[in-house]
Design a protein around this motif. Sequence first.
Motif, PDB file in Angstrom:
ATOM      1  N   ARG A   1      21.326 -58.078 -20.748  1.00 41.24           N
ATOM      2  CA  ARG A   1      20.343 -59.063 -21.200  1.00 41.24           C
ATOM      3  C   ARG A   1      19.004 -58.896 -20.504  1.00 41.24           C
ATOM      4  N   GLY A   2      18.906 -58.009 -19.559  1.00 39.72           N
ATOM      5  CA  GLY A   2      17.640 -57.815 -18.857  1.00 39.72           C
ATOM      6  C   GLY A   2      17.308 -58.968 -17.924  1.00 39.72           C
ATOM      7  N   ASP A   3      18.330 -59.523 -17.264  1.00 41.09           N
ATOM      8  CA  ASP A   3      18.091 -60.620 -16.329  1.00 41.09           C
ATOM      9  C   ASP A   3      17.176 -60.160 -15.204  1.00 41.09           C
ATOM     10  N   VAL A   4      16.225 -61.002 -14.840  1.00 45.12           N
ATOM     11  CA  VAL A   4      15.271 -60.668 -13.782  1.00 45.12           C
ATOM     12  C   VAL A   4      15.602 -61.497 -12.548  1.00 45.12           C
ATOM     13  N   ASP A   5      15.869 -60.812 -11.456  1.00 41.76           N
ATOM     14  CA  ASP A   5      16.183 -61.460 -10.183  1.00 41.76           C
ATOM     15  C   ASP A   5      15.010 -61.217  -9.239  1.00 41.76           C
ATOM     16  N   PHE A   6      14.299 -62.289  -8.926  1.00 44.86           N
ATOM     17  CA  PHE A   6      13.102 -62.187  -8.097  1.00 44.86           C
ATOM     18  C   PHE A   6      13.382 -62.401  -6.610  1.00 44.86           C
ATOM     19  N   SER A   7      14.644 -62.589  -6.237  1.00 46.26           N
ATOM     20  CA  SER A   7      14.947 -62.982  -4.861  1.00 46.26           C
ATOM     21  C   SER A   7      14.511 -61.944  -3.824  1.00 46.26           C
ATOM     22  N   ASN A   8      14.425 -60.681  -4.180  1.00 47.86           N
ATOM     23  CA  ASN A   8      14.030 -59.648  -3.220  1.00 47.86           C
ATOM     24  C   ASN A   8      12.675 -59.035  -3.537  1.00 47.86           C
ATOM     25  N   SER A   9      11.850 -59.755  -4.255  1.00 51.02           N
ATOM     26  CA  SER A   9      10.563 -59.186  -4.662  1.00 51.02           C
ATOM     27  C   SER A   9       9.402 -59.835  -3.926  1.00 51.02           C
ATOM     28  N   ASP A  10       8.305 -59.124  -3.905  1.00 47.05           N
ATOM     29  CA  ASP A  10       7.043 -59.674  -3.404  1.00 47.05           C
ATOM     30  C   ASP A  10       6.388 -60.357  -4.595  1.00 47.05           C
ATOM     31  N   GLN A  11       6.665 -61.631  -4.754  1.00 45.34           N
ATOM     32  CA  GLN A  11       6.240 -62.354  -5.945  1.00 45.34           C
ATOM     33  C   GLN A  11       4.727 -62.419  -6.082  1.00 45.34           C
ATOM     34  N   ALA A  12       4.019 -62.567  -4.977  1.00 48.84           N
ATOM     35  CA  ALA A  12       2.556 -62.624  -5.037  1.00 48.84           C
ATOM     36  C   ALA A  12       1.989 -61.287  -5.535  1.00 48.84           C
ATOM     37  N   ALA A  13       2.530 -60.186  -5.030  1.00 47.53           N
ATOM     38  CA  ALA A  13       2.053 -58.862  -5.461  1.00 47.53           C
ATOM     39  C   ALA A  13       2.388 -58.620  -6.925  1.00 47.53           C
ATOM     40  N   LEU A  14       3.561 -59.048  -7.333  1.00 55.09           N
ATOM     41  CA  LEU A  14       3.957 -58.876  -8.726  1.00 55.09           C
ATOM     42  C   LEU A  14       3.050 -59.687  -9.649  1.00 55.09           C
ATOM     43  N   THR A  15       2.741 -60.904  -9.249  1.00 57.23           N
ATOM     44  CA  THR A  15       1.839 -61.742 -10.039  1.00 57.23           C
ATOM     45  C   THR A  15       0.462 -61.100 -10.134  1.00 57.23           C
ATOM     46  N   ARG A  16      -0.063 -60.623  -9.015  1.00 51.46           N
ATOM     47  CA  ARG A  16      -1.366 -59.942  -9.024  1.00 51.46           C
ATOM     48  C   ARG A  16      -1.331 -58.748  -9.974  1.00 51.46           C
ATOM     49  N   SER A  17      -0.241 -58.018  -9.962  1.00 50.03           N
ATOM     50  CA  SER A  17      -0.103 -56.848 -10.825  1.00 50.03           C
ATOM     51  C   SER A  17      -0.170 -57.243 -12.294  1.00 50.03           C
ATOM     52  N   PHE A  18       0.510 -58.320 -12.660  1.00 48.43           N
ATOM     53  CA  PHE A  18       0.473 -58.764 -14.052  1.00 48.43           C
ATOM     54  C   PHE A  18      -0.932 -59.208 -14.451  1.00 48.43           C
ATOM     55  N   VAL A  19      -1.594 -59.959 -13.583  1.00 47.15           N
ATOM     56  CA  VAL A  19      -2.945 -60.442 -13.889  1.00 47.15           C
ATOM     57  C   VAL A  19      -3.913 -59.266 -13.987  1.00 47.15           C
ATOM     58  N   GLU A  20      -3.863 -58.357 -13.030  1.00 51.11           N
ATOM     59  CA  GLU A  20      -4.753 -57.197 -13.054  1.00 51.11           C
ATOM     60  C   GLU A  20      -4.479 -56.320 -14.271  1.00 51.11           C
TER      61      GLU A  20
ATOM     62  N   PHE B   1       9.424 -74.977 -15.096  1.00 49.24           N
ATOM     63  CA  PHE B   1      10.039 -73.717 -14.708  1.00 49.24           C
ATOM     64  C   PHE B   1       9.074 -72.908 -13.855  1.00 49.24           C
ATOM     65  N   ARG B   2       9.587 -72.393 -12.758  1.00 49.09           N
ATOM     66  CA  ARG B   2       8.779 -71.512 -11.925  1.00 49.09           C
ATOM     67  C   ARG B   2       8.805 -70.129 -12.547  1.00 49.09           C
ATOM     68  N   LEU B   3       7.636 -69.617 -12.811  1.00 50.67           N
ATOM     69  CA  LEU B   3       7.493 -68.256 -13.326  1.00 50.67           C
ATOM     70  C   LEU B   3       7.028 -67.426 -12.146  1.00 50.67           C
ATOM     71  N   LEU B   4       7.967 -66.832 -11.477  1.00 54.82           N
ATOM     72  CA  LEU B   4       7.705 -66.266 -10.152  1.00 54.82           C
ATOM     73  C   LEU B   4       6.737 -65.105 -10.151  1.00 54.82           C
ATOM     74  N   ASP B   5       6.469 -64.538 -11.329  1.00 58.36           N
ATOM     75  CA  ASP B   5       5.443 -63.498 -11.426  1.00 58.36           C
ATOM     76  C   ASP B   5       4.338 -63.940 -12.376  1.00 58.36           C
ATOM     77  N   GLY B   6       4.363 -65.204 -12.771  1.00 61.12           N
ATOM     78  CA  GLY B   6       3.382 -65.736 -13.712  1.00 61.12           C
ATOM     79  C   GLY B   6       3.782 -65.537 -15.161  1.00 61.12           C
TER      80      GLY B   6
END
Length: 150
Positions: A13-32, A118-123
Amino acid sequence: SPLRSACSVTGERGDVDFSNSDQAALTRSFVEGFKDDMLAHPPQGTDIWVAGLKPVAVAVAAIQQRGGVVIFVQTPTSGGLHDAENAAYPRAEYWDRLSAATGARTIESDDVPEWQSFRLLDGSHVDARDKPAYTRTLVDELLKRGWLTR
């Protein structure tokens, strides 16, 4: 993709587990990434965009003629990504014209208060642990609008 390299995507199903991610960096990446895409491919004017929906309207009509229902759902985004999307594609000029241009029903995420919790941990993406609750809110919204029956 930035998502695959920064967090765990598991299961069929493509489940996304953010528990081990740098959420701030991932969010910046999506915005950029979104902003870079807007520079490379600026939004078309609204009239051009609506005219481009004619093939979609034909497909929607064909589905409806066979008894189907088409619903476009604009899924939630948050923070800088939400702001950038709204700046590039103002709702009144784009999303709010989608239903009239295609004959499909629409749900805009900002109109579903439950989705704001809902928290969207990468935006952009719901964490795997929140997917069942998120899906329940979608079903509840469809029921509330009378677009789905039990």
